[in-house]
Design an enzyme around this catalytic site. Structure first.
Site, mmCIF file in Angstrom:
data_model
loop_
_atom_site.group_PDB
_atom_site.id
_atom_site.type_symbol
_atom_site.label_atom_id
_atom_site.label_comp_id
_atom_site.label_asym_id
_atom_site.label_seq_id
_atom_site.Cartn_x
_atom_site.Cartn_y
_atom_site.Cartn_z
ATOM 1 N N THR A 179 0.992 -1.071 0.130
ATOM 2 C CA THR A 179 0.131 -0.014 0.082
ATOM 3 C C THR A 179 0.760 1.259 -0.027
ATOM 4 O O THR A 179 1.910 1.465 0.629
ATOM 5 C CB THR A 179 -0.845 0.009 1.179
ATOM 6 O OG1 THR A 179 -0.126 -0.238 2.210
ATOM 7 C CG2 THR A 179 -2.011 -1.149 1.242
ATOM 8 N N ALA A 225 -1.635 7.715 -0.673
ATOM 9 C CA ALA A 225 -2.347 8.595 -1.633
ATOM 10 C C ALA A 225 -2.061 8.266 -3.341
ATOM 11 O O ALA A 225 -2.455 8.420 -4.322
ATOM 12 C CB ALA A 225 -2.085 10.070 -1.629
ATOM 13 N N GLY A 246 -5.247 1.888 6.448
ATOM 14 C CA GLY A 246 -4.763 0.529 6.252
ATOM 15 C C GLY A 246 -5.571 -0.622 6.568
ATOM 16 O O GLY A 246 -5.504 -1.634 5.925
ATOM 17 N N ASP A 247 -6.062 -0.583 7.884
ATOM 18 C CA ASP A 247 -6.842 -1.603 8.430
ATOM 19 C C ASP A 247 -8.078 -1.643 7.663
ATOM 20 O O ASP A 247 -8.667 -2.852 7.479
ATOM 21 C CB ASP A 247 -7.191 -1.497 9.759
ATOM 22 C CG ASP A 247 -5.881 -1.452 10.704
ATOM 23 O OD1 ASP A 247 -4.857 -1.866 10.399
ATOM 24 O OD2 ASP A 247 -6.020 -0.566 11.812
ATOM 25 N N THR A 287 -12.963 5.974 4.061
ATOM 26 C CA THR A 287 -12.689 6.218 5.625
ATOM 27 C C THR A 287 -11.680 7.488 5.995
ATOM 28 O O THR A 287 -11.821 8.049 7.125
ATOM 29 C CB THR A 287 -11.829 4.954 6.229
ATOM 30 O OG1 THR A 287 -10.506 4.829 5.592
ATOM 31 C CG2 THR A 287 -12.512 3.687 5.513
ATOM 32 N N GLY A 318 -11.434 9.480 13.216
ATOM 33 C CA GLY A 318 -11.401 8.398 13.881
ATOM 34 C C GLY A 318 -11.135 6.907 12.805
ATOM 35 O O GLY A 318 -10.787 7.004 11.523
#
Length: 307
Positions: free
Chosen positions: A221, A224, A259-260, A290, A295
């Site tokens: 990953t 951007a 990332g999660d 997200t 958060g």
């Protein structure tokens, strides 16, 4: 009729204490924050929620403490229908992440493991069999990761973040290994300490080398800049096949947990039958939603209508 679990996450569950501020402090510096909030987090729990919201029947295996933070840590998973029967209550307090977020959406994070440190090999073995695609991260002891891999009956998604030491045979069980560019270099150093890493920024080569070392597939990953997907070329004796997938362009407010979100959504789509590139493309779109709100779990989309 009993529904079969499609994705099982073995990992960490935390309460995030997030301070929002104009800029991050330097060493020894105090900066006034604008506000703070308590919210559920932890890489394992985040990924479990993302997998469930992305459409997978999901189970989370982990540990929380016997304290007031436990309810916060598990609340959104429960609301999303994640199976929590094998979350244990430990004598250690629920894990905590202390997060600072600046106006440019950059963050710094300190994690206190707490109950997550009890998700050991012995504890995972006691939990029993693991159904569906297994998702793992680096926020539980290595013995717990290895025990979960040994119990897996389907493919394993290994998000080795943070990077911890794992035996080569376990690193090679990842399919895919999901890491950012810095974690990818650290994993490659574990696999081949003699390798000269004079290719900083050449991420396509980095992805290819991880596959050449024996990992079946890799997703790197790049924030951007999207992600790279690498696996073995279909031709006989072919090397790694590396594809670049662009990111969805959005205005980022807070990248915490993105990332999660990507990893959980990726696992959900793999469980749905997508190939790795298709799953990664969907996961990128899911993660992009997200970062537009503050958060971790609170920012995850509750509807897939915009995907």
């Amino acid at each position: 009729m009993q529904q079969h679990i499609q994705v099982t996450i073995v990992g960490s569950s935390n309460v995030d204490i997030t301070a929002l501020m104009a800029r991050l402090p330097g060493p020894g510096e105090t900066v006034l924050a604008d506000s703070y909030q308590l919210s559920p987090g932890g890489k394992g729990a985040n990924q479990a929620l993302a997998a469930a919201l992305a459409g997978a029947i999901t189970e989370f295996i982990g540990a929380v403490g016997n304290d007031s933070h436990a309810g916060i840590a598990l609340g959104q998973l429960e609301e999303a229908g994640v199976k929590l029967d094998r979350v244990t209550r430990a004598s250690e307090p629920t894990g905590v992440a202390i997060i600072q977020v600046d106006s440019a959406a950059e963050n710094s994070i300190a994690v206190v493991s707490g109950a997550n440190s009890t998700v050991t090999g012995e504890a995972v073995q006691a939990a029993g069999s693991i159904e569906g695609i297994l998702v793992l991260q680096g926020e539980i002891p290595a013995s717990g990761i290895k025990a979960a891999m040994d119990a897996a009956t389907d493919r394993i998604v290994l998000n080795l973040a943070p990077v911890i030491e794992l035996d080569r045979e376990y690193l090679l069980k990842a399919n895919p290994l999901v890491v950012n560019e810095h974690e990818a270099e650290a994993v490659l150093q574990q696999l081949n300490p003699q390798l000269n890493l004079e290719f900083a920024g050449k991420y396509e080569r980095l992805a290819g080398l991880l596959v050449d070392e024996g990992i079946d597939s890799v997703v790197i990953t790049l924030g951007a800049n999207g992600c790279l997907v690498a696996d073995r070329a279909p031709l006989e004796n072919g090397g790694a096949q590396v594809r670049a997938l662009p990111a969805v362009k959005v205005k980022a407010v807070d990248t915490t947990g993105a990332g999660d979100a990507f990893t959980g959504a990726l696992a959900a789509r793999l469980a749905n039958g997508d190939d790795l590139a298709q799953a990664a493309e969907f996961a990128g779109k899911f993660a992009a939603l997200t970062v537009q709100a503050h958060g971790a779990q609170a920012s995850y989309p509750r509807s897939l209508q915009n995907l």
